[in-house]
Design an enzyme around this catalytic site. Structure first.
Site, short mmCIF file in Angstrom:
data_model
loop_
_atom_site.label_atom_id
_atom_site.label_comp_id
_atom_site.label_asym_id
_atom_site.label_seq_id
_atom_site.Cartn_x
_atom_site.Cartn_y
_atom_site.Cartn_z
N LYS A 52 0.85 -1.20 0.00
CA LYS A 52 0.00 0.00 0.00
C LYS A 52 0.88 1.25 0.00
CE LYS A 52 -3.86 -2.38 2.20
NZ LYS A 52 -4.59 -2.73 3.42
N GLN A 96 -4.43 -1.48 9.74
CA GLN A 96 -4.34 -2.81 9.13
C GLN A 96 -4.90 -3.87 10.07
OE1 GLN A 96 -3.22 -3.47 5.91
NE2 GLN A 96 -3.94 -5.53 6.30
N ASP A 119 -10.86 3.15 4.25
CA ASP A 119 -11.22 1.73 4.09
C ASP A 119 -12.74 1.56 4.00
OD1 ASP A 119 -9.14 -0.05 3.78
OD2 ASP A 119 -8.71 -0.21 5.93
#
Ligand code: NDP
Length: 292
Positions: A52, A96, A119
């Site tokens: 990422k 994460q 997200d």
């Protein structure tokens, strides 16, 4: 049969984002800034976060990786999240998953400012998405919608069976495909582990989205001729003949199902590569919503 190539499509999206960032620079605007929080040193999480961050650099975003000890207390992690919420130089950030067991994952996700939740996991974003308001859409369903749209796969009036009802894949994709708009207007059935006669349902489907995580579950006898197949599944299956000791399998028995399908996503190289591209797209969107 047409392969829906997620690798090629995600590269194209990254190039589009890169061009947009370069135009922002030319206009003298601040470029998008994404932060990623990684708790502990789980190998797979490290790999995901690493790619990422590298993707951010590739398209010209600023990026910050915040690495925290696996034994961080929940209170200290919440404090870190609060600092990120207050940081005006940051357009979006991700935490994460999975988090260590002593941390209440839900509490952490709820503490993320929805305006920085690229997200799209916060209930405020999920609710806004369901109401067709501006929202950050979770990367995997967003990526599926982009693949369908860019390949002009017909969805209007089609019967779509989604197998899986998780909050990050099955449920949101079922909502998106039933909404008005590109790649939408489908008639959607959501199946799960309590569904009876699944093969009967999938045989009626024009479009099947497999998101359950059981390798090669969908076989040719469960699919009608000409169906569109979207395979979200990613499972590591042990394989001594492979240097890594495993191979990645999707939820679809690819070869036999591909022979009957009109469009199909391969695994790997289908839905998977779209995920990071959509995270970048959400971060660019966050920056644009934050302008000037
Ligand atoms: P979850 O485990 O959260 O959900 C699985 C769903 O499948 C559940 O709704 C479950 O039903 C349903 N299910 C399980 N067994 C059956 C069955 N025999 N028949 C019908 N339905 C069944 O998984 P996720 O949604 O998080 O992930 C699904 C797969 O997608 C995994 O392989 C994951 O690795 C992959 N994935 C891939 C991504 C990508 O970028 N390509 C991103 C995210 C996930 P019930 O609700 O009743 O338990």
């Amino acid at each position: 049969m047409i392969r829906l190539d997620g690798k090629q499509t995600s590269n194209r999206i990254k190039e589009e984002i890169k061009a947009e960032v370069s135009a922002m620079k030319t206009r003298g605007e601040r470029v998008p800034h994404l932060a990623a929080v990684l708790v502990g040193d789980d190998g797979a999480s490290l790999t995901y976060v690493g790619s990422k961050v590298r993707s951010c650099e590739y398209v010209g975003f600023d990026s910050t990786l915040i690495r925290l000890e696996a034994n961080i207390s929940q209170a200290d992690l919440l404090k870190q999240i609060e600092d990120l919420n207050q940081d005006d130089t940051l357009d979006g950030y991700i935490v994460q998953l999975p988090l260590p067991k002593h941390i209440d994952e839900e509490k952490i996700l709820l503490s993320i400012d929805p305006e920085k939740d690229v997200d799209g996991f916060h209930p405020a974003n999920f609710g806004r998405m369901a109401l067709e308001l501006d929202a950050f859409i979770p990367a995997t369903p967003f990526g599926i919608m982009q693949l369908l749209e860019r390949y002009e796969v017909p969805t209007q009036g089609k019967h779509c069976v989604v197998v899986g009802r998780s909050h990050i894949v099955g449920r949101p994709i079922s909502i998106l495909m039933s909404q008005k708009g590109p790649a939408g207007n489908a008639t959607v059935t959501v199946a799960h582990s309590r569904t009876e006669n699944l093969p009967e349902l999938t045989r009626q489907a024009d479009i099947i989205v497999m998101a359950l995580g059981i390798p090669e579950y969908l076989t040719a006898d469960m699919v009608k001729e000409g169906a569109v197949i979207i395979d979200v599944g990613i499972t590591r299956v042990p394989d001594e003949n492979h240097p890594k000791g495993y191979v990645i399998k999707g939820d679809v028995a690819f070869d036999e199902v591909a022979a009957k399908s009109s469009f199909i996503t391969p695994v790997p190289g289908g839905v998977g590569p779209m995920t990071i591209a959509m995270l970048l797209k959400n971060t660019l969107q966050a920056r644009q919503w934050n302008l000037p």
